[in-house]
Design a protein around this motif. Structure first.
Motif, mmCIF file in Angstrom:
data_model
loop_
_atom_site.group_PDB
_atom_site.id
_atom_site.type_symbol
_atom_site.label_atom_id
_atom_site.label_comp_id
_atom_site.label_asym_id
_atom_site.label_seq_id
_atom_site.Cartn_x
_atom_site.Cartn_y
_atom_site.Cartn_z
ATOM 1 N N HIS A 18 -22.651 39.124 -17.229
ATOM 2 C CA HIS A 18 -23.817 38.275 -17.439
ATOM 3 C C HIS A 18 -24.002 37.968 -18.919
ATOM 4 C CE1 HIS A 18 -25.116 38.322 -13.315
ATOM 5 N NE2 HIS A 18 -24.741 39.591 -13.278
ATOM 6 N N LEU A 19 -24.337 36.720 -19.182
ATOM 7 C CA LEU A 19 -24.523 36.281 -20.568
ATOM 8 C C LEU A 19 -26.010 36.164 -20.868
ATOM 9 C CD1 LEU A 19 -21.747 33.530 -20.605
ATOM 10 C CD2 LEU A 19 -21.650 35.799 -21.622
ATOM 11 N N ARG A 20 -26.430 36.774 -21.947
ATOM 12 C CA ARG A 20 -27.838 36.732 -22.358
ATOM 13 C C ARG A 20 -27.907 35.968 -23.669
ATOM 14 N NH1 ARG A 20 -28.575 38.979 -17.459
ATOM 15 N NH2 ARG A 20 -28.712 41.254 -17.421
ATOM 16 N N GLY A 21 -28.547 34.830 -23.667
ATOM 17 C CA GLY A 21 -28.650 34.037 -24.906
ATOM 18 C C GLY A 21 -29.636 34.678 -25.869
ATOM 19 N N ALA B 226 -30.025 27.263 -23.796
ATOM 20 C CA ALA B 226 -29.427 28.383 -23.052
ATOM 21 C C ALA B 226 -29.279 28.007 -21.581
ATOM 22 C CB ALA B 226 -30.291 29.636 -23.190
ATOM 23 N N TYR C 24 -26.689 29.997 -18.875
ATOM 24 C CA TYR C 24 -27.093 31.395 -19.018
ATOM 25 C C TYR C 24 -28.279 31.682 -18.099
ATOM 26 C CZ TYR C 24 -24.478 31.152 -23.455
ATOM 27 O OH TYR C 24 -23.521 30.972 -24.428
ATOM 28 N N GLN D 214 -20.722 30.088 -26.993
ATOM 29 C CA GLN D 214 -20.613 29.972 -25.537
ATOM 30 C C GLN D 214 -19.148 29.831 -25.127
ATOM 31 O OE1 GLN D 214 -20.159 27.028 -23.399
ATOM 32 N NE2 GLN D 214 -21.031 27.862 -21.519
ATOM 33 N N SER E 74 -16.927 32.717 -23.059
ATOM 34 C CA SER E 74 -16.354 32.375 -21.747
ATOM 35 C C SER E 74 -14.851 32.639 -21.756
ATOM 36 C CB SER E 74 -16.592 30.906 -21.406
ATOM 37 O OG SER E 74 -17.932 30.587 -21.612
#
Ligand code: SAH
Length: 350
Positions: free
Chosen positions: A41-44, A85, A90, A322, A326
């Motif tokens: 999971h990506l958290r901005g 985001a 995200y 980003q 990825s």
């Protein structure tokens, strides 16, 4: 079979044999797969203010550091970054700052409400020690998670590196309990290799994570900042007792955290990436972590949020971060997470 009693944890923390460590890492990675899956999971991350009322002896943003030029993002600037985001796909934004009371309880409430209404994203706050009423109001307004590291479980070391009279380990731990009662997903963590931190201390830190039943656990190596009290006058424990602030230590800690708290969300942190810009993030993901925090702080402010020097991703735009994250996730055969990526630990509890 990896034993996780106190003595065994200390044994693992001191382990240097590559084959043994491979076992540790593989076991943690396997457990990560079983409990939180292959999604990363990506958290901005939005570092919206570098003003701080505290005097933390390790942090470049401490209020006594006069050379830092201080900035504050406006409410509309912050919300605009949250929109970005969302456009990147995200599921979460993390609002982090020094402890900056310029942003009143009401101001943060407006920002949280604004982000929630416009984007629907999960919101994590990391604003330091704020009042109980504020924490409650922000939760009501739509904040989902709160991060506040206790930094070390050794109260004497805590006091030494937090000369500010208002702070105490006890209070940080109380805040973690209050956050839990309010309903937040609760995150904490420590720095690895603080001057004066012993093997015993670090083992206690890890056992404290388990005892607190945390939903998110972020740990990174301590990185010396030359313009801080601790950078100038480090007081190390004896050679046999001092925990080193190395990359390898960070991986050992991440793996042990996964084994002790199997359902927690665990980031491969920026501090790890700072020690190894080439592959630190992926390495963290391969020893137990399942979260990355791409930096979205606008470039004009980015280098001013200098908690420690030479932070990773200093001059990349949000878009570049980003793309880079990825690619890193794909390169190790993992998937980018979709949705808010809530902590399975909280789900298991409720
Ligand atoms: N003001 C907020 C956010 C602090 S910055 C709060 O008090 O919670 C987030 C984290 O960065 C800190 O909790 C600390 O663990 C870490 N940090 C600060 N200075 C550091 C340093 N020199 N090396 C490594 N990590 C550091």
């Amino acid at each position: 079979m990896i034993k996780l009693d106190r003595e065994s944890i200390i044994g693992w923390l001191k382990e240097t044999d590559k084959e043994h460590l491979k076992d540790l890492y593989q076991t943690a990675n396997q457990l990560r797969l079983e409990r939180v899956g292959d999604e990363v999971h990506l958290r901005g991350l939005i570092e919206f203010s570098n003003n701080c009322v505290r005097q933390c002896a390790y942090c470049g943003l401490n209020k006594g550091h006069k050379e830092v030029s201080r900035y504050r993002m406006t409410e509309s600037e912050i919300i605009a970054v949250a929109r970005e985001a969302k456009s990147f796909g995200y599921g979460t934004v993390v609002l982090q700052s020094g402890e900056d009371w310029y942003y009143t309880g009401k101001a943060i409430e407006r920002i949280v409400r604004g982000i929630k209404e416009e984007t629907g994203l999960a919101i994590t706050l990391s604003l330091g020690e704020r009042k109980q009423e504020e924490l409650e109001a922000w939760y009501e307004a739509g904040a989902d998670r709160y991060l506040v590291r206790f930094e070390t479980s050794n109260a004497a070391l805590y006091d030494k590196i937090h000369p500010d009279p208002q702070g105490s380990l006890e209070n940080r731990l109380k805040i973690l309990k209050d956050l839990r009662k309010i309903g937040y997903e609760v995150g904490s963590g420590v720095m690895i290799g603080i001057p004066g931190q012993t093997w015993d201390d670090l083992a206690n830190d890890l056992l404290t994570f388990k005892e607190l039943d945390l939903d998110m656990i972020g740990c990174g190596p301590y990185i010396e900042h030359p313009d801080t009290e601790l950078g100038r006058y480090p007081e190390y424990a004896s050679d046999e007792e001092q925990v080193p602030n190395t990359e390898q230590m960070a991986y050992k800690v991440l793996a042990l955290v996964r084994l002790l708290c199997p359902d927690a969300n665990i980031p491969s942190t920026t501090a790890i990436a700072t020690l190894n810009k080439k592959s630190g993030r992926e390495n963290g993901l391969s020893v137990g972590a399942n979260i990355l925090m791409p930096n979205m702080t606008p470039i004009v402010y980015r280098s001013l949020y200098e908690i420690y020097p030479a932070k990773a991703c200093l001059d990349e735009t949000a878009q570049e971060c980003q793309t880079c994250m990825s690619a890193r996730i794909a390169a190790i055969g993992r998937k980018i997470g979709t949705g808010p990526g809530n902590s399975p630990n909280k789900k298991a509890r409720s």
